[in-house]
Design a protein around this motif. Structure first.
Motif, short mmCIF file in Angstrom:
data_model
loop_
_atom_site.label_atom_id
_atom_site.label_comp_id
_atom_site.label_asym_id
_atom_site.label_seq_id
_atom_site.Cartn_x
_atom_site.Cartn_y
_atom_site.Cartn_z
N LYS A 171 6.99 -1.88 -13.47
CA LYS A 171 7.31 -0.84 -14.45
C LYS A 171 7.42 0.53 -13.80
O LYS A 171 8.25 1.34 -14.18
CB LYS A 171 6.24 -0.78 -15.53
CG LYS A 171 6.18 -1.98 -16.44
CD LYS A 171 5.03 -1.82 -17.43
CE LYS A 171 4.76 -3.11 -18.17
NZ LYS A 171 3.54 -3.02 -18.97
N ASP A 172 6.53 0.79 -12.83
CA ASP A 172 6.47 2.12 -12.20
C ASP A 172 5.93 1.94 -10.78
O ASP A 172 4.76 1.65 -10.60
CB ASP A 172 5.55 3.04 -13.02
CG ASP A 172 5.40 4.43 -12.43
OD1 ASP A 172 6.00 4.72 -11.37
OD2 ASP A 172 4.68 5.24 -13.02
N ASN A 173 6.81 2.12 -9.81
CA ASN A 173 6.38 1.94 -8.41
C ASN A 173 6.19 3.27 -7.69
O ASN A 173 6.25 3.33 -6.47
CB ASN A 173 7.36 1.04 -7.66
CG ASN A 173 8.69 1.73 -7.42
OD1 ASN A 173 9.00 2.73 -8.04
ND2 ASN A 173 9.47 1.17 -6.51
N SER A 174 5.92 4.33 -8.45
CA SER A 174 5.71 5.63 -7.84
C SER A 174 4.39 5.64 -7.04
O SER A 174 3.48 4.85 -7.32
CB SER A 174 5.66 6.72 -8.90
OG SER A 174 4.52 6.56 -9.72
N ASP A 175 4.31 6.52 -6.09
CA ASP A 175 3.08 6.64 -5.30
C ASP A 175 1.89 6.98 -6.19
O ASP A 175 0.79 6.46 -5.98
CB ASP A 175 3.24 7.72 -4.21
CG ASP A 175 4.11 7.25 -3.05
OD1 ASP A 175 4.27 6.03 -2.86
OD2 ASP A 175 4.61 8.12 -2.31
N SER A 176 2.11 7.81 -7.20
CA SER A 176 0.99 8.18 -8.08
C SER A 176 0.50 6.98 -8.88
O SER A 176 -0.71 6.81 -9.08
CB SER A 176 1.38 9.34 -9.01
OG SER A 176 2.44 8.98 -9.85
N LYS A 177 1.41 6.12 -9.33
CA LYS A 177 1.01 4.93 -10.08
C LYS A 177 0.25 3.96 -9.17
O LYS A 177 -0.79 3.41 -9.55
CB LYS A 177 2.25 4.23 -10.66
CG LYS A 177 1.94 2.98 -11.45
CD LYS A 177 1.09 3.27 -12.66
CE LYS A 177 0.91 2.04 -13.51
NZ LYS A 177 0.16 2.32 -14.72
N ILE A 178 0.74 3.77 -7.96
CA ILE A 178 0.08 2.88 -7.01
C ILE A 178 -1.30 3.42 -6.66
O ILE A 178 -2.29 2.68 -6.62
CB ILE A 178 0.95 2.67 -5.76
CG1 ILE A 178 2.20 1.88 -6.14
CG2 ILE A 178 0.17 1.98 -4.65
CD1 ILE A 178 3.28 1.84 -5.09
N ALA A 179 -1.40 4.72 -6.43
CA ALA A 179 -2.69 5.35 -6.14
C ALA A 179 -3.66 5.14 -7.30
O ALA A 179 -4.84 4.82 -7.09
CB ALA A 179 -2.51 6.83 -5.84
#
Length: 145
Positions: free
Chosen positions: A86-94
């Motif tokens: 859904k969201d592979n942004s660095d902030s989501k992963i963090a």
């Protein structure tokens, strides 16, 4: 099960899951342009180092290596795949990783507190190494939020 065996078994499962989760997460963002990849690679290496230390201690203490928690790994991988899909942004992963480290740190802190008098010093030392690793990673990951 002795306190040392219980603690080392917990560390074994925790580091095994950490290695597998890091590897899975890296595979999910392999083709992406995430800046967090480097941190994930270091994380996977540290989990591997702690995992090997744990296996060595278990062998020294004549503790049988436990079987993998297949259902927990599968459930975690599915949830991670869905969230990153859904969201592979660095902030989501963090954010995902910070939640995992927080849960792991709470568990390992409780184990250290419960077993610090009964478990062998080398097992407590490894548990503290795992805790320090989790705390360090949380600080590093917050930079990506």
């Amino acid at each position: 099960m002795s306190e040392t065996e219980e603690l080392l078994t917990f560390i074994y499962h925790n580091t095994e899951m950490g290695k597998k989760s890091s590897k899975k997460l890296l595979s999910l963002i392999k083709e992406k342009d995430n800046k967090i990849k480097f941190l994930l690679e270091e994380e996977m290496q540290k989990y591997d180092e702690l995992y090997k230390k744990c296996k060595k201690l278990m062998k020294k203490e004549k503790i049988e290596t436990p079987s993998s928690k297949i259902l927990a790994n599968l459930t975690g991988n599915v949830a991670m795949s869905m969230e990153v899909g859904k969201d592979n942004s660095d902030s989501k992963i963090a954010s995902i990783l910070i939640r995992g480290f927080n849960m792991g740190n709470i568990d390992i802190e409780a184990k250290i507190k419960d077993f610090k008098k009964e478990a062998k010093d080398n097992a407590i030392e490894l548990a503290n190494d795992l805790l320090k690793f989790g705390e360090k990673q949380i600080k590093l990951l917050k930079e990506y939020l």
